[in-house]
Scaffold this active site. Structure first.
Site, PDB file in Angstrom:
ATOM      1  N   GLU A  69       3.656   9.204   1.960  1.00  0.00           N
ATOM      2  CA  GLU A  69       3.618   9.765   3.303  1.00  0.00           C
ATOM      3  C   GLU A  69       4.671  10.871   3.351  1.00  0.00           C
ATOM      4  OE1 GLU A  69       4.304   7.063   6.564  1.00  0.00           O
ATOM      5  OE2 GLU A  69       4.065   8.691   8.000  1.00  0.00           O
ATOM      6  N   ARG A  92       7.883  -4.041  -5.378  1.00  0.00           N
ATOM      7  CA  ARG A  92       8.694  -2.853  -5.129  1.00  0.00           C
ATOM      8  C   ARG A  92       9.928  -2.887  -6.005  1.00  0.00           C
ATOM      9  NH1 ARG A  92       7.968  -0.592  -0.086  1.00  0.00           N
ATOM     10  NH2 ARG A  92       9.886   0.596  -0.022  1.00  0.00           N
ATOM     11  N   LYS A 131      13.135   5.191   2.993  1.00  0.00           N
ATOM     12  CA  LYS A 131      13.203   6.572   3.483  1.00  0.00           C
ATOM     13  C   LYS A 131      13.863   6.648   4.850  1.00  0.00           C
ATOM     14  CE  LYS A 131       8.867   7.470   2.512  1.00  0.00           C
ATOM     15  NZ  LYS A 131       7.538   8.084   2.532  1.00  0.00           N
TER      16      LYS A 131
HETATM   17  P1  ATP Z   1       9.721   3.722   2.338  1.00  0.00           P
HETATM   18  O1  ATP Z   1       9.835   2.325   2.821  1.00  0.00           O
HETATM   19  O2  ATP Z   1      10.864   4.188   1.514  1.00  0.00           O
HETATM   20  O3  ATP Z   1       9.340   4.674   3.442  1.00  0.00           O
HETATM   21  P2  ATP Z   1       6.970   3.745   1.706  1.00  0.00           P
HETATM   22  O4  ATP Z   1       6.279   2.723   0.906  1.00  0.00           O
HETATM   23  O5  ATP Z   1       6.736   3.734   3.166  1.00  0.00           O
HETATM   24  O6  ATP Z   1       8.501   3.694   1.336  1.00  0.00           O
HETATM   25  P3  ATP Z   1       5.288   5.865   0.901  1.00  0.00           P
HETATM   26  O7  ATP Z   1       5.492   7.317   1.028  1.00  0.00           O
HETATM   27  O8  ATP Z   1       4.209   5.238   1.686  1.00  0.00           O
HETATM   28  O9  ATP Z   1       6.687   5.191   1.198  1.00  0.00           O
HETATM   29  O10 ATP Z   1       5.152   5.484  -0.635  1.00  0.00           O
HETATM   30  C1  ATP Z   1       4.226   6.044  -1.534  1.00  0.00           C
HETATM   31  C2  ATP Z   1       3.962   5.049  -2.615  1.00  0.00           C
HETATM   32  O11 ATP Z   1       5.167   4.687  -3.270  1.00  0.00           O
HETATM   33  C3  ATP Z   1       3.356   3.794  -2.035  1.00  0.00           C
HETATM   34  O12 ATP Z   1       2.248   3.423  -2.823  1.00  0.00           O
HETATM   35  C4  ATP Z   1       4.472   2.803  -2.122  1.00  0.00           C
HETATM   36  O13 ATP Z   1       3.964   1.517  -2.306  1.00  0.00           O
HETATM   37  C5  ATP Z   1       5.282   3.280  -3.313  1.00  0.00           C
HETATM   38  N1  ATP Z   1       6.680   2.885  -3.159  1.00  0.00           N
HETATM   39  C6  ATP Z   1       7.509   3.169  -2.145  1.00  0.00           C
HETATM   40  N2  ATP Z   1       8.705   2.590  -2.309  1.00  0.00           N
HETATM   41  C7  ATP Z   1       8.637   1.898  -3.482  1.00  0.00           C
HETATM   42  C8  ATP Z   1       9.552   1.069  -4.210  1.00  0.00           C
HETATM   43  N3  ATP Z   1      10.773   0.825  -3.784  1.00  0.00           N
HETATM   44  N4  ATP Z   1       9.120   0.555  -5.383  1.00  0.00           N
HETATM   45  C9  ATP Z   1       7.884   0.803  -5.830  1.00  0.00           C
HETATM   46  N5  ATP Z   1       6.986   1.556  -5.202  1.00  0.00           N
HETATM   47  C10 ATP Z   1       7.338   2.107  -4.032  1.00  0.00           C
HETATM   48 MG    MG Z   2       7.594   3.984   5.072  1.00  0.00          MG
HETATM   49 MG    MG Z   3       3.916   3.842   3.236  1.00  0.00          MG
END
Ligand code: ATP
Ligand code: MG
Ligand code: MG
Length: 552
Positions: free
Chosen positions: A33, A259, A269
């Site tokens: 995102e 994760r 983030k």
């Molecule tokens: P955050 O909680 O940091 O905002 P998010 O999952 O909301 O992380 P996205 O931009 O949706 O952020 O993430 C893109 C991809 O990266 C998704 O498929 C997510 O599952 C993966 N991802 C995000 N954080 C991690 C992590 N700590 N370990 C492994 N994969 C991750």
């Molecule tokens: Mg998020």
């Molecule tokens: Mg997400």
């Protein structure tokens, strides 16, 4: 196939292929995102998704999951593209956006309404929460649940046409308000948002929810394996419900993995954004940030990040990885590849009293002691030199391996010298050492005495002044966001940045390379901060120390 699988997802796909469950190309996607910069957790997901595609000679898409226009921006899109590329991965075809599919997603929503599988609901957020029930209580049906199909269709079209205000109506899936899985209790599919979207402008005032958008985007792109983190395991039944109840162009399947959590590190983030917004760090690419761009500026290499992701593996169970492993990965890479140089952090002047004033010579040192192919560098030797203040004491402790009065040390790659006199200023500070060098010791041991050790140095008259940022971990707590009442900002390491001005590097670094950090001998690995440097005045960021100083 005799090659061992890298992770459980790879073995799963191998099994699917050999059993005939999967045929054809393997297609994955990385779906960030654009509401922040990528961090080390995302790197794990990138390595997994692009790695799987590579292993099976398939493809991996880069798709921006852009269904929350208020939190997203072009800045984030640009940064994410750059980071994925820098990590060394190539996505298939053009960049994609979930918003590319807004028309299709809208049509699928109408399809669900027409099938009696979705309805427009007028409960407000508070009522909705109350009707939803809890883990122990089933939910209750919305009073709008049995609205006739024709009315739902008209209301949904009116929502799209802008006849309702933010939050007034939503479109919900009609699934099961008594489901033990709360995600299936008539989840929201669309909500009203009068927001300008970075891709679609003001075309839409209704936006689909992530859980509705994701399976459809995957299907539109012919994704075969939709890999996501464990917190989406409970959403999988909804992912499947969506695809089972529309007529999708393809049938992707979701698989979850754990994760990445790193100790001493924040990987959310939202929290990283707070560090930026509150000015705790310089920006998303502050070298102390666990962002890909921060790590790049710090001197991490794509190779080291990929090696780290390989080391930690991919599995189903969560857990926390020691940040020491990340530091190990960069040390390993740089130990093998970083060019060597000398930098005196806290210069103390040394005059070689028996070296002629008008004389100078050039020493030739290897760029890397174990890798001749990296060539040599020229280091000037002159009558005045600098050594590090910390390499001299007047009253040496036992086993002192550096310089002290009337003791001798070897200057790395140069001659042996003995300290004969300590010069002080009017306040009593040591400002200079007068030393005698031994002209017969270049590359050979002196006769009749033994130097104490080897220290680094630079020529005082023929070296380059630089500034140094000594970076360390941003948090001094193993899990900075663990305590429920406290704030992660309570655990900032006050020494995460120490700035040194007026350090001196050897002359060969007048135009430092900016593709790889240097090993400053005896000090650590340091990378040029090209953005912070001025012409003739380089700034170096410490990537990592030579050894783990945090080891328990
Ligand atoms: P955050 O909680 O940091 O905002 P998010 O999952 O909301 O992380 P996205 O931009 O949706 O952020 O993430 C893109 C991809 O990266 C998704 O498929 C997510 O599952 C993966 N991802 C995000 N954080 C991690 C992590 N700590 N370990 C492994 N994969 C991750
Ligand atoms: Mg998020
Ligand atoms: Mg997400």
């Amino acid at each position: 196939d005799s090659k061992k699988a890298h992770n459980f997802i790879e073995s799963l796909i191998k099994d699917e292929i050999s059993s005939g469950k999967h045929a054809g190309k393997v297609v994955t996607r990385f779906p960030p995102e654009p509401n922040g910069y990528l961090h080390i957790g995302h790197a794990k997901s990138i390595c997994l998704n692009f790695g799987i595609a590579e292993t099976f000679q398939g493809e991996c898409n880069l798709r921006f999951d852009d269904t929350n226009p208020e939190k997203e921006s072009q800045e984030y899109i640009d940064a994410i593209r750059e980071d994925v590329q820098w990590l060394g991965y190539e996505w298939a075809g053009d960049i994609r956006f979930a918003s590319d599919y807004f028309d299709a997603i809208y049509d699928f929503a109408e399809e669900l309404i027409e099938k009696g599988k979705a309805y427009v609901c007028s409960l407000n957020a508070e009522q909705m929460a109350e009707y939803r029930g809890s883990l122990t209580e089933p939910g209750r049906n919305s009073p709008d649940r049995d609205r006739p199909i024709e009315d739902n269709l008209q209301l949904f079209r009116d929502m799209r046409a802008g006849k309702y205000a933010n939050g007034e109506l939503v479109l919900r899936a009609k699934i099961d308000m008594a489901s033990p899985n709360i995600n299936l209790r008539d989840p929201i599919l669309y909500r009203i948002r009068y927001a300008d979207h970075h891709q679609t402008g003001d075309k839409w005032c209704i936006y689909p929810m992530y859980d509705f958008t994701h399976p459809i985007s995957d299907a539109m792109e012919g994704i075969t394996h939709s890999l996501c983190t464990l917190e989406f395991e409970d959403h999988r039944p909804l992912y499947d419900w969506v695809l089972d109840n529309i007529t999708p162009p393809a049938r992707p399947r979701q698989t979850e993995f754990a994760r990445l959590n790193l100790n001493y590190t924040i990987t959310s983030k939202r929290k990283l954004k707070r560090l930026v917004d509150e000015g705790v760090v310089e920006g998303w690419n502050d070298p102390r940030m666990p962002t890909v761009s921060g790590m790049r500026r710090r001197g991490y290499t794509p190779e080291s990040i990929r090696a780290f992701c390989d080391m930690i593996g991919v599995n189903k169970a969560g857990g926390t990885v020691d940040v020491g492993m990340l530091e190990f990965a960069i040390r390993e890479d740089l130990n093998a590849r970083a060019p060597r140089a000398m930098c005196v952090m806290r210069p103390l002047k040394v005059t070689l009293t028996n070296y002629p004033e008008d004389q100078a010579e050039t020493l030739t040192l290897p760029v890397h002691p174990q890798n001749e192919a990296m060539g040599t560098r020229e280091v000037p030797w002159t009558r005045t030199l600098y050594i590090d203040r910390e390499d001299f004491v007047e009253e040496p402790p036992r086993k002192w391996k550096r310089l002290a009065p009337d003791q001798a040390v070897r200057l790395r790659g140069g001659y042996v010298m003995t300290c004969r006199e300590v010069v002080r200023d009017s306040e009593g500070n040591i400002v200079e050492l007068k030393c005698e060098y031994d002209p017969n010791t270049l590359g050979v041991n002196p006769e009749g005495y033994k130097p104490n050790g080897v220290i680094h140095w630079v020529s005082a008259s023929d070296s380059v002044e630089v500034d140094i940022n000594l970076y360390d971990r941003l948090f001094n707590h193993e899990s900075p966001d663990s305590d429920k009442e406290g704030d992660f900002l309570d655990h900032l390491n006050p020494d995460s940045l120490v700035r040194l001005t007026g350090a001196r590097v050897e002359k060969s670094l007048a135009q430092p390379r900016n593709d790889l950090p240097y090993q400053f001998e005896r000090e650590g690995y340091f990378f040029l901060d090209a953005g912070a440097s001025e012409p003739g005045r380089p700034v170096f960021n410490r990537t990592v120390t030579l050894r783990d100083s945090w080891a328990k």
